[in-house]
Scaffold this active site. Structure first.
Site, PDB file in Angstrom:
ATOM      1  N   LYS A   1       0.863  -1.188   0.000  1.00  0.00           N
ATOM      2  CA  LYS A   1       0.000   0.000   0.000  1.00  0.00           C
ATOM      3  C   LYS A   1       0.895   1.232   0.000  1.00  0.00           C
ATOM      4  CE  LYS A   1      -3.871   2.283   2.192  1.00  0.00           C
ATOM      5  NZ  LYS A   1      -3.304   3.626   1.890  1.00  0.00           N
TER       6      LYS A   1
ATOM      7  N   ASP B   1       1.707   5.169   0.246  1.00  0.00           N
ATOM      8  CA  ASP B   1       1.188   6.322   0.981  1.00  0.00           C
ATOM      9  C   ASP B   1       1.539   7.590   0.215  1.00  0.00           C
ATOM     10  OD1 ASP B   1       0.086   7.919   2.889  1.00  0.00           O
ATOM     11  OD2 ASP B   1       1.671   7.656   4.378  1.00  0.00           O
TER      12      ASP B   1
ATOM     13  N   GLU C   1       2.904   1.275   5.310  1.00  0.00           N
ATOM     14  CA  GLU C   1       1.550   1.576   5.779  1.00  0.00           C
ATOM     15  C   GLU C   1       0.672   0.333   5.821  1.00  0.00           C
ATOM     16  OE1 GLU C   1      -1.960   4.901   5.024  1.00  0.00           O
ATOM     17  OE2 GLU C   1      -0.708   4.263   3.360  1.00  0.00           O
TER      18      GLU C   1
END
Length: 349
Positions: A66, A68, A208
């Site tokens: 993921k 960010d 994250e």
């Protein structure tokens, strides 16, 4: 029997003194199939990941890191390149390196979905560095450090491929953006690992979280659940609906009052008093003092020295969970989301 005289050979192009003419053009046979081209959409409503507490199970799920940063969509057209935010704002001028790399992609038309990030020394995305490279929240400075991590392909060489399954879209994307590149547009690679194992490793590395995607799914706008995000530390956007004054804190801000959405209304979810520095507190105070109202957007109960503001600012809040009465636990202020990023306010179920 006498044979007829042979005709003299004709010149290759007919009579040399006659004007050249092509044969009449044959009309297309209506039964003959032909490949049609799809109009390129001017803007795409993006596929969004649904927040989950644990990774899904099953062979159909693919996993990625993921990232960010800011969600971006790159449109490559014969007339040029456009870089749009999730909210449809044109940010082409803010990402010159990404735009230049898009022009070099080996395809005439394409729409790529991805995330703009700035990496730290360990190769991890750093949202603070990204905002700083753009001149701060709401800044208008071109970022020379931002790169795009591309994770989906929406339109390819004249064809809208949103109805095609993810595995096929990824195959085409990998032809455009090969794995392991060091350019301004890089591939967000699928990682062959069990979801729980990958989540643990991502958290250990300070990332994250991870994203899970159904390999068999089309590209569907909104949060359908075919994309899921699993975070190491929970972090979401909450509307700022006011603040409590304090003479002992940066910017005179004791705590920010926060709200989430429930249906069409705002619901108070607590306050946050940590995570500010002198600069961010001064910026917040200046912005909030332009939005002061008499009545809060949600019922905050009795608050001493409270100043209420219109719920136009969205704060990124890191938190450890929820209390039994629906308030945030162990929360910390992370920064303001840019309005053009269109990051939604957290929706309560």
């Amino acid at each position: 029997m006498t044979k007829p005289p042979r005709r003299p050979p004709q010149p290759l192009l007919g009579h040399t003194d006659a004007p050249l003419r092509s044969k009449p053009r044959r009309r297309r046979d209506p039964s003959q199939p032909q490949l049609t081209l799809d109009p390129m959409p001017a803007r795409v409503d993006l596929c969004l990941a649904l927040l989950k507490s644990r990774p899904p199970k099953g062979a159909q799920w693919a996993f990625e890191v993921k990232w960010d940063g800011y969600r971006l969509v790159v449109h490559k057209e014969p007339s040029g390149v456009r870089i749009l935010t999730r909210g449809g704002h044109d940010w082409t001028h803010l990402f010159p390196a990404i735009a230049a790399e898009a022009r070099r992609l080996p395809v005439s038309t394409a729409i790529l979905d991805g995330e703009a990030v700035v990496l730290d020394e360990q190769g991890r995305p750093d949202f603070g560095k990204l905002q700083k490279s753009l001149g701060g929240r709401g800044g208008n400075r071109a970022s020379r450090d931002a790169i795009m991590m591309a994770f989906d392909l929406i339109y390819f060489d004249g064809h809208d491929i949103r109805s095609t399954e993810l595995s096929s879209r990824r195959h085409l994307l990998e032809e455009l953006v090969p794995a392991g590149g060091e350019e301004a547009i890089r591939l967000s690679e699928e990682i062959e690992a069990d979801g729980d194992t990958l989540l643990r490793i991502a958290c250990e590395l300070g990332l994250e979280g991870i994203v899970a995607k159904d390999r068999n799914s089309p590209y569907r706008s909104g949060r359908s659940g075919e994309w899921q995000k699993i975070k190491c530390v929970q972090s979401d956007g909450f509307a700022i609906i006011g603040y409590e004054k304090s003479t002992a804190s940066f910017g005179g801000i004791g705590r920010l009052l926060l709200a989430a959405r429930k249906g069409g209304e705002f619901v108070y979810v607590g306050e946050v008093g940590t995570g500010f520095n002198e600069r961010s507190a001064a910026e917040l105070r200046e912005l909030m003092d332009k939005l002061i109202v008499r009545k809060p957007a949600a019922d905050t109960g009795r608050k001493r020295n409270a100043v209420f503001v219109r719920p136009e600012l969205v704060a990124e809040i890191q938190y450890g969970g929820w209390t039994h009465d629906g308030k945030l636990r162990h929360q910390s202020y992370k920064g303001l989301r840019d309005p053009a990023d269109n990051e939604g306010v957290y929706e309560l179920e």
